[in-house]
Write an enzyme that holds these catalytic residues in place. Sequence first.
Site, PDB file in Angstrom:
ATOM      1  N   GLU A  59       2.822  14.406  -7.315  1.00  0.00           N
ATOM      2  CA  GLU A  59       2.707  13.136  -6.614  1.00  0.00           C
ATOM      3  C   GLU A  59       2.493  13.353  -5.113  1.00  0.00           C
ATOM      4  O   GLU A  59       1.704  12.640  -4.483  1.00  0.00           O
ATOM      5  CB  GLU A  59       3.964  12.288  -6.850  1.00  0.00           C
ATOM      6  CG  GLU A  59       4.080  11.741  -8.258  1.00  0.00           C
ATOM      7  CD  GLU A  59       2.938  10.806  -8.617  1.00  0.00           C
ATOM      8  OE1 GLU A  59       2.641   9.878  -7.837  1.00  0.00           O
ATOM      9  OE2 GLU A  59       2.320  11.005  -9.682  1.00  0.00           O
TER      10      GLU A  59
ATOM     11  N   ASN B  50       6.232   2.216  -5.295  1.00  0.00           N
ATOM     12  CA  ASN B  50       4.863   2.578  -5.639  1.00  0.00           C
ATOM     13  C   ASN B  50       4.379   1.922  -6.930  1.00  0.00           C
ATOM     14  O   ASN B  50       3.227   1.500  -7.028  1.00  0.00           O
ATOM     15  CB  ASN B  50       4.730   4.100  -5.754  1.00  0.00           C
ATOM     16  CG  ASN B  50       3.277   4.523  -5.889  1.00  0.00           C
ATOM     17  OD1 ASN B  50       2.467   4.244  -5.004  1.00  0.00           O
ATOM     18  ND2 ASN B  50       2.925   5.158  -6.996  1.00  0.00           N
TER      19      ASN B  50
ATOM     20  N   TRP C 103     -10.417  -6.722  -2.867  1.00  0.00           N
ATOM     21  CA  TRP C 103      -9.313  -5.767  -2.737  1.00  0.00           C
ATOM     22  C   TRP C 103      -9.090  -5.345  -1.291  1.00  0.00           C
ATOM     23  O   TRP C 103      -7.986  -4.952  -0.905  1.00  0.00           O
ATOM     24  CB  TRP C 103      -9.571  -4.531  -3.598  1.00  0.00           C
ATOM     25  CG  TRP C 103     -10.837  -3.793  -3.280  1.00  0.00           C
ATOM     26  CD1 TRP C 103     -12.077  -4.020  -3.790  1.00  0.00           C
ATOM     27  CD2 TRP C 103     -10.987  -2.699  -2.365  1.00  0.00           C
ATOM     28  NE1 TRP C 103     -12.997  -3.150  -3.252  1.00  0.00           N
ATOM     29  CE2 TRP C 103     -12.352  -2.319  -2.376  1.00  0.00           C
ATOM     30  CE3 TRP C 103     -10.103  -2.007  -1.545  1.00  0.00           C
ATOM     31  CZ2 TRP C 103     -12.854  -1.285  -1.598  1.00  0.00           C
ATOM     32  CZ3 TRP C 103     -10.599  -0.965  -0.759  1.00  0.00           C
ATOM     33  CH2 TRP C 103     -11.964  -0.609  -0.799  1.00  0.00           C
TER      34      TRP C 103
ATOM     35  N   TRP D 231      -1.119  14.055  -4.252  1.00  0.00           N
ATOM     36  CA  TRP D 231      -2.070  12.952  -4.142  1.00  0.00           C
ATOM     37  C   TRP D 231      -2.438  12.684  -2.688  1.00  0.00           C
ATOM     38  O   TRP D 231      -3.583  12.276  -2.391  1.00  0.00           O
ATOM     39  CB  TRP D 231      -1.484  11.673  -4.752  1.00  0.00           C
ATOM     40  CG  TRP D 231      -1.685  11.543  -6.242  1.00  0.00           C
ATOM     41  CD1 TRP D 231      -0.802  11.870  -7.216  1.00  0.00           C
ATOM     42  CD2 TRP D 231      -2.841  11.015  -6.912  1.00  0.00           C
ATOM     43  NE1 TRP D 231      -1.342  11.585  -8.461  1.00  0.00           N
ATOM     44  CE2 TRP D 231      -2.580  11.058  -8.294  1.00  0.00           C
ATOM     45  CE3 TRP D 231      -4.061  10.510  -6.465  1.00  0.00           C
ATOM     46  CZ2 TRP D 231      -3.508  10.620  -9.243  1.00  0.00           C
ATOM     47  CZ3 TRP D 231      -4.990  10.064  -7.409  1.00  0.00           C
ATOM     48  CH2 TRP D 231      -4.711  10.129  -8.774  1.00  0.00           C
TER      49      TRP D 231
ATOM     50  N   TRP E 105      -5.717   1.341  -3.433  1.00  0.00           N
ATOM     51  CA  TRP E 105      -6.414   0.088  -3.680  1.00  0.00           C
ATOM     52  C   TRP E 105      -7.709   0.319  -4.448  1.00  0.00           C
ATOM     53  O   TRP E 105      -8.103  -0.506  -5.289  1.00  0.00           O
ATOM     54  CB  TRP E 105      -6.667  -0.647  -2.363  1.00  0.00           C
ATOM     55  CG  TRP E 105      -5.476  -1.436  -1.962  1.00  0.00           C
ATOM     56  CD1 TRP E 105      -4.472  -1.051  -1.118  1.00  0.00           C
ATOM     57  CD2 TRP E 105      -5.116  -2.736  -2.428  1.00  0.00           C
ATOM     58  NE1 TRP E 105      -3.522  -2.030  -1.024  1.00  0.00           N
ATOM     59  CE2 TRP E 105      -3.891  -3.084  -1.813  1.00  0.00           C
ATOM     60  CE3 TRP E 105      -5.710  -3.648  -3.292  1.00  0.00           C
ATOM     61  CZ2 TRP E 105      -3.246  -4.299  -2.046  1.00  0.00           C
ATOM     62  CZ3 TRP E 105      -5.078  -4.862  -3.533  1.00  0.00           C
ATOM     63  CH2 TRP E 105      -3.868  -5.177  -2.913  1.00  0.00           C
TER      64      TRP E 105
ATOM     65  N   TRP F 100     -16.493 -11.662  -5.473  1.00  0.00           N
ATOM     66  CA  TRP F 100     -15.084 -11.973  -5.348  1.00  0.00           C
ATOM     67  C   TRP F 100     -14.862 -13.468  -5.109  1.00  0.00           C
ATOM     68  O   TRP F 100     -15.727 -14.164  -4.598  1.00  0.00           O
ATOM     69  CB  TRP F 100     -14.470 -11.185  -4.185  1.00  0.00           C
ATOM     70  CG  TRP F 100     -14.654  -9.712  -4.292  1.00  0.00           C
ATOM     71  CD1 TRP F 100     -15.504  -8.943  -3.554  1.00  0.00           C
ATOM     72  CD2 TRP F 100     -13.988  -8.822  -5.186  1.00  0.00           C
ATOM     73  NE1 TRP F 100     -15.411  -7.628  -3.939  1.00  0.00           N
ATOM     74  CE2 TRP F 100     -14.481  -7.522  -4.947  1.00  0.00           C
ATOM     75  CE3 TRP F 100     -13.027  -8.993  -6.178  1.00  0.00           C
ATOM     76  CZ2 TRP F 100     -14.051  -6.415  -5.647  1.00  0.00           C
ATOM     77  CZ3 TRP F 100     -12.590  -7.885  -6.887  1.00  0.00           C
ATOM     78  CH2 TRP F 100     -13.095  -6.613  -6.612  1.00  0.00           C
TER      79      TRP F 100
END
Length: 587
Positions: free
Chosen positions: A387, A454, A472, A390, A495, A419
């Site tokens: 993790e 998270n 987004w 990342w 995102w 959108w």
Amino acid sequence: MKKSSNGKRKAPPLAYDSSKKPAIDTDRAPSHKTDKEAHEDGIVLRQFYPPEMANARAMQYVKGEIRRPVEKLRDTINDTQDDRAKTKAKAAVIHWFKCDLRAYDNTALHLAAERARESDIPLICIYIVSPQDFQAHLTSPARVDFILRSLEILKKDLAALDIPLYIKTVAKRKEIPDQILELAEEWGASHIYANIEYEVDELRREALLTRKAAEKGIAFNAVPDTCVVEPGKLSAKTSGNQYAAYSPWYRAWMAYIHEHPEALELYAPPAKNPRSAREKFRYIFELEIPDAPDDKLLSDEEGRRLRSLWPAGEHEARKMLGGFIEKRIGEYETRRNIPSVNGTSMLSVHFAAGTLSARTAIKRARDMNGGCRLDTGSEGIRVWISEVAWRDFYKHVLAHWPYTCMNKPFKIEYTNIKWEYNDEHFAAWCEGRTGYPIIDAAMRQLANTAYMHNRCRMIVASFLAKDLLLDWRLGERFFMEHLIDGDFASNNGGWGFSSSSGVDPQPYFRIFNPLLQSEKFDPEGEYIRKWIPELREVKGMAIHDPCGRLEREVFEALGYPKPVVEHKFARDRALARYKEGLGRSTA
């Protein structure tokens, strides 16, 4: 640090303000759209940045037809290598702190300190407070406050070593290189060291500084430090291309560290300065930490709350790391997705500010695992290391595909998603009034703590992009403006994952059901009850869907809103809209 006259900070905008046009950088592709058209088409602008890059321009980066900013920086470093190597030490050496607010395990600081020690000259440290950088990067008031508090601690730590830390506010971000070079000339410094940042503007600034410094006979040394493995070091064996999926990248990342154990070597803090430094630079030692820019000020109440929740500085970071690894990391794999328990390290704020290096964290975890490899031993430790990795991955992506810094989705074919622009829905999402308890609890946690678990970040991001079908980038911006641990690369990557438009995304047809997510990850409703006082007395499974599971009169008495959208309708709408967008030309 002062507060605004009314004791409040100015609220950041929820969406793009078309009255504030960004400065256009001619090296970026111009937009053919007006501000109004761009906003209507889903483009959320940032100050100092142009509208979304054209698809054709982005494809040139994909194909390697344009030199990336990170490549231009490396070219500049190589071109000036001989001149920098020949530069003789003069009266001082400078280290420029940026997102590396620590004395321990800091590559550029170590190199600067060694250069100063070898030449028996003082080390001077600097930090530039740049209000325009805070605006450009959408830095939250909470994070600015954390940075300034960390600087107070760092200044004291360095002063104990007779090392001055000069902190200066520079109003215009484009003047930072000249300001740094002026300081170097004033202090007689022939060498400047700084750790590389991988956002586009920062890469260009460091290339410019390297060239300008060389012209003045000063060696500016930009060195890799932020990532455990430097961007550009990993590529697919068959194609030679940068990895666009995490799993193969992570295997290559681990293999590199196993083959290069020096990647996890840690640097001690610098040695003491010559005794003369304290007298010579007395005025720097006596300078106070500047105040936050007016639009980044916290109210007194906010400041007290965040100081209590998030103690600053590298000592607190290493204390938190030790406590997590010694007491809780073994259960990380099983507890990390449950927002109501203390199952994660909570170190993201320290990684973002640089009060803790990823190297230190990973080496400490690996050593706890009883071996020299990253892929053996405790499942909890192995998962946590993956993790933390990342963060490296997303910075590698940012460096290789720089258009992700320029309002462009990584997956260019997702440019044409149409959108929705529903201000009421966006406001409900921002304020935790969607009628979906898990969504609203997460958004209220963010409002109260400048932080969000998270798992909840993924749930609320999926809800905004797919249930509400809002751009987004509205959510990406809102997170950066409110999170204390906002990191551009990680936030953008997250995102992109949730909206299916980013690197290594979930498929567009995989749409989180907020009710099922709530029941799975907050089964007893503890997280919801903590953050939504209206629902604290709701019993049983009704906590996850009070509107659908309670009698109408009982629900209405709660004062909690009905769902703003019905999930099945929203899911079908999102699938249709994504299919339509992906079927349109991206030329």
